[in-house]
Each structure stands twice: as structure tokens, then as C-alpha cells.
Design a protein around this motif. Structure first.
Motif, mmCIF file in Angstrom:
data_model
loop_
_atom_site.group_PDB
_atom_site.id
_atom_site.type_symbol
_atom_site.label_atom_id
_atom_site.label_comp_id
_atom_site.label_asym_id
_atom_site.label_seq_id
_atom_site.Cartn_x
_atom_site.Cartn_y
_atom_site.Cartn_z
ATOM 1 N N LEU A 109 103.578 71.825 95.144
ATOM 2 C CA LEU A 109 102.463 72.086 94.226
ATOM 3 C C LEU A 109 101.115 71.997 94.936
ATOM 4 N N ILE A 110 100.962 71.030 95.817
ATOM 5 C CA ILE A 110 99.712 70.897 96.564
ATOM 6 C C ILE A 110 99.475 72.151 97.406
ATOM 7 N N PHE A 122 92.727 64.585 94.285
ATOM 8 C CA PHE A 122 92.492 63.239 94.805
ATOM 9 C C PHE A 122 92.325 62.216 93.689
ATOM 10 N N ASP A 123 91.786 62.643 92.557
ATOM 11 C CA ASP A 123 91.730 61.745 91.396
ATOM 12 C C ASP A 123 93.138 61.411 90.919
ATOM 13 N N GLY A 128 97.648 57.596 90.453
ATOM 14 C CA GLY A 128 99.040 57.259 90.758
ATOM 15 C C GLY A 128 99.176 56.029 91.621
ATOM 16 N N LEU A 129 98.277 55.885 92.592
ATOM 17 C CA LEU A 129 98.328 54.717 93.476
ATOM 18 C C LEU A 129 98.047 53.423 92.720
ATOM 19 N N ILE A 138 105.738 57.424 95.612
ATOM 20 C CA ILE A 138 105.935 58.876 95.514
ATOM 21 C C ILE A 138 104.788 59.621 96.187
ATOM 22 N N TRP A 139 103.559 59.185 95.934
ATOM 23 C CA TRP A 139 102.408 59.843 96.570
ATOM 24 C C TRP A 139 102.445 59.647 98.082
ATOM 25 N N ILE A 140 102.921 58.506 98.532
ATOM 26 C CA ILE A 140 103.040 58.285 99.985
ATOM 27 C C ILE A 140 104.067 59.249 100.567
ATOM 28 N N TYR A 141 105.201 59.454 99.870
ATOM 29 C CA TYR A 141 106.180 60.449 100.325
ATOM 30 C C TYR A 141 105.531 61.833 100.418
ATOM 31 N N ALA A 142 104.709 62.166 99.426
ATOM 32 C CA ALA A 142 104.103 63.491 99.367
ATOM 33 C C ALA A 142 103.070 63.694 100.473
#
Length: 143
Positions: A109-110, A122-123, A128-129, A138-142
Motif C-alpha cells: 500500500l505504501i 507518517f501520522d 500505530g506505534l 507490524i509497522w516495524i515489519y513494514a
């Protein structure tokens, strides 16, 4: 409900091969349906479904993203919102393969939406963080 039963049946090692093939055909046709994402949204908002059912829902979303990658951004935004509104199991019980699949879908998606159609990426990452450890992972994986 029928798709959930079919997924569970497919995972049963005791089913005859011909029934397994029919189940797989049903699952493949389900992924191509227009209302597939509505069912996936329902499944992902309820962490009580089995991991295999939830993974299949994620697979359907990933498939829909690939199908819609050359279409309008609105379809991709709907898929993104389904993914970002996923409810997670308790921190310790969310399986790694589920988190990695969501991270992988977020990467797609990004690539397709940032910066033109996902201006607040980024928001969303910061939210999520802060929200929970599972979403942070999950965001770290992404990333």
C-alpha cells in the motif's frame, strides 16, 4: 460463515482429496468476489476467528490490492482502512505470521499510495506505534 467453515475444513487432514479440491476452488472464487472485502473486514474486526481464517482474510486483501493496483486510489484507500482497523488478539497471542502478513500488505500500500494518496502515512505510523505493541511491531515489519 460458509467461507469460515470451508477454510477450517480445508485444514482438516482427514478430508478426501476431492472435497479438498472443491474447498480450494470455493476459496479461490471467494477471493475474486466484489464483496469479499466486506467479509474480510468482518473477520479482521473479530479477533476470535482462528489464525487460519484471519490469514485467509489478509490474503484476500492482498489479492484485492494486486487486482486494484492500476485502478483508482479510492479502492486502495478502502482496503487500507480495512487493514488499519484490524482488531488484534491479546499482545502475546497474535501470531508472528499474521503480523508479518499485515506488514507486507502495508508495504504494498505504501508503494502504491505514498505520497499522493496517503498523505498522512507518517501520522498513521505514529498512531500505530503508540496504540499497542502489536501495531508497533507490524509497522516495524513494514518499514
Amino acid at each position: 460463515r460458509q467461507i469460515i467453515e470451508v477454510i477450517d475444513l480445508t485444514l482438516n487432514s482427514n478430508i478426501p482429496p476431492d472435497i479438498r479440491v472443491k474447498c480450494e476452488e470455493f476459496m479461490n472464487s471467494f477471493k475474486e468476489k466484489d464483496d469479499c472485502i466486506d467479509y474480510c473486514d468482518f473477520i479482521l474486526k473479530s479477533p476470535n476467528h482462528s489464525d487460519s481464517v484471519r490469514f485467509f482474510a489478509l490474503h484476500c486483501i492482498d489479492n484485492a490490492i494486486q487486482r486494484n493496483s492500476n485502478q483508482n486510489a479510492e479502492n486502495l484507500t478502502v482496503l487500507r482502512n480495512v487493514l488499519l482497523s484490524t482488531n488484534f488478539k491479546a499482545e502475546e497471542s497474535e501470531k508472528s505470521f499474521i503480523k508479518k502478513k499485515i506488514g507486507s500488505i502495508l508495504v504494498s500500500l505504501i508503494e502504491l499510495q505514498y505520497p499522493l494518496d496517503w498523505k498522512n502515512l507518517f501520522d498513521d505510523i505514529l498512531i500505530g506505534l503508540r496504540e499497542c505493541n502489536t501495531k508497533a511491531e507490524i509497522w516495524i515489519y513494514a518499514l
